[in-house]
Design an enzyme around this catalytic site. Structure first.
Site, mmCIF file in Angstrom:
data_model
loop_
_atom_site.group_PDB
_atom_site.id
_atom_site.type_symbol
_atom_site.label_atom_id
_atom_site.label_comp_id
_atom_site.label_asym_id
_atom_site.label_seq_id
_atom_site.Cartn_x
_atom_site.Cartn_y
_atom_site.Cartn_z
ATOM 1 C CE LYS A 137 -1.955 -1.499 3.720
ATOM 2 N NZ LYS A 137 -2.810 -1.751 4.907
ATOM 3 N N GLY A 182 -8.111 3.399 10.787
ATOM 4 C CA GLY A 182 -8.691 2.118 10.408
ATOM 5 C C GLY A 182 -8.718 1.836 8.926
ATOM 6 C CB THR A 183 -7.326 3.479 5.900
ATOM 7 O OG1 THR A 183 -6.026 3.682 6.474
ATOM 8 C CG2 THR A 183 -8.097 4.784 5.957
ATOM 9 N N GLY A 184 -6.366 0.626 6.968
ATOM 10 C CA GLY A 184 -5.757 -0.671 6.663
ATOM 11 C C GLY A 184 -6.664 -1.823 7.034
ATOM 12 C CB CYS A 185 -8.833 -2.419 9.997
ATOM 13 S SG CYS A 185 -7.602 -2.203 11.291
ATOM 14 C CB THR A 217 -6.477 8.030 7.401
ATOM 15 O OG1 THR A 217 -5.517 8.519 8.364
ATOM 16 C CG2 THR A 217 -6.609 9.049 6.279
#
Length: 265
Positions: free
Chosen positions: A173, A207-210, A205
């Site tokens: 990412k 929690g974007t990865g989750c 942003t």
């Protein structure tokens, strides 16, 4: 109904971890199950405390899920220590889990550490049984042992992780690069696929990865091939960022339910 499992920590503010994953899976039409690996006291300003769940109880949760409502995909997030990593890997191997998406969560958006160093060292055991790993650039630098400054570095680091960790595919990412929001999928066979989306101007942003990893798992559970699952998941996340709910005094959450309501919270 298709089912997906999230194995992750609980976020008391609801923006990341188990809560974000369940919202995402539900919004995408997938029945969500959960195995909680840690409790956290956190909000948009930071992480105030972490209480890991015992490895034996983590394994008991996995056994309960797989012996009744078997998931078609698994998303793995925060694993606080090496013992929990080993329990998760053993449980998934024992039950023959497939479509495993590993998000190597190490640090929250606020900058607070969520895992012990031992957890990072033990991740190889999970990456070897994963379908996909989804590190951001700081996480990939730890996993690959190299600095990442540009798109070419992203692809090189992803290839190194595939090779050194025996991971079949890595989605690197690129959101931490200044000039792009591009991600690259690299497979062990040498395939390289780039995904480009507009960068949404927002500080919210958390929690974007989750959210992205649980969306990928959801689409895999729905039968999509990996590249298509990633493409659809990125479109969902872009919408969640664009429909910013403006919550909290720090790095706020995205709007996980934007597809359902089409309105801001």
């Amino acid at each position: 109904m298709r089912c997906a499992l999230t194995i992750a920590g609980s976020d008391s503010s609801g923006g990341a971890g188990i809560q974000a994953d369940i919202k995402t899976m539900s919004a995408l039409g997938v029945y969500a199950e959960s195995v909680i690996t840690a409790l956290t006291a956190q909000n948009t300003l930071g992480v105030q405390g972490v209480e890991p769940i015992s490895p034996d109880f983590v394994r008991a949760q996995i056994d309960s899920v797989f012996t009744d409502i078997r998931p078609g995909a698994v998303k793995i997030g925060m694993l606080a220590n090496a013992q929990i990593v080993h329990a998760v890997a053993a449980g998934l191997k024992a039950h023959g889990a497939h479509n495993i998406v590993v998000d190597p969560v190490m640090v929250a958006t606020s900058g607070d550490a969520l895992t012990e160093d031992s957890s990072v060292a033990a991740l190889d055991e999970l990456l070897g049984i994963a379908t996909l790993a989804t590190p951001n650039i700081p996480e990939a630098e730890v996993l690959s042992g190299m600095q990442i400054h540009c798109k070419e570095d992203m692809a090189t680091a992803a290839k190194h992780i595939c090779t050194s960790k025996a991971c079949p595919a890595v989605l690197m990412k690129g959101g931490h690069l200044d000039k792009a929001a591009d991600d690259v999928l690299v497979t062990a066979s040498g395939e390289e696929i780039w995904f480009s989306h507009e960068r949404i101007a927002t500080e919210n942003t958390h929690g974007t990865g989750c959210t992205l990893s649980s969306a990928i798992a959801s689409y895999l559970a729905l039968g999509e091939k990996l590249p298509d699952a990633i493409k659809l998941a990125k479109e969902y996340l872009t919408g969640a960022l664009a429909n910013d709910p403006h919550l909290g005094h720090g790095h706020g959450p995205v709007n996980h339910l934007w597809m359902m309501s089409r309105t801001q919270c």
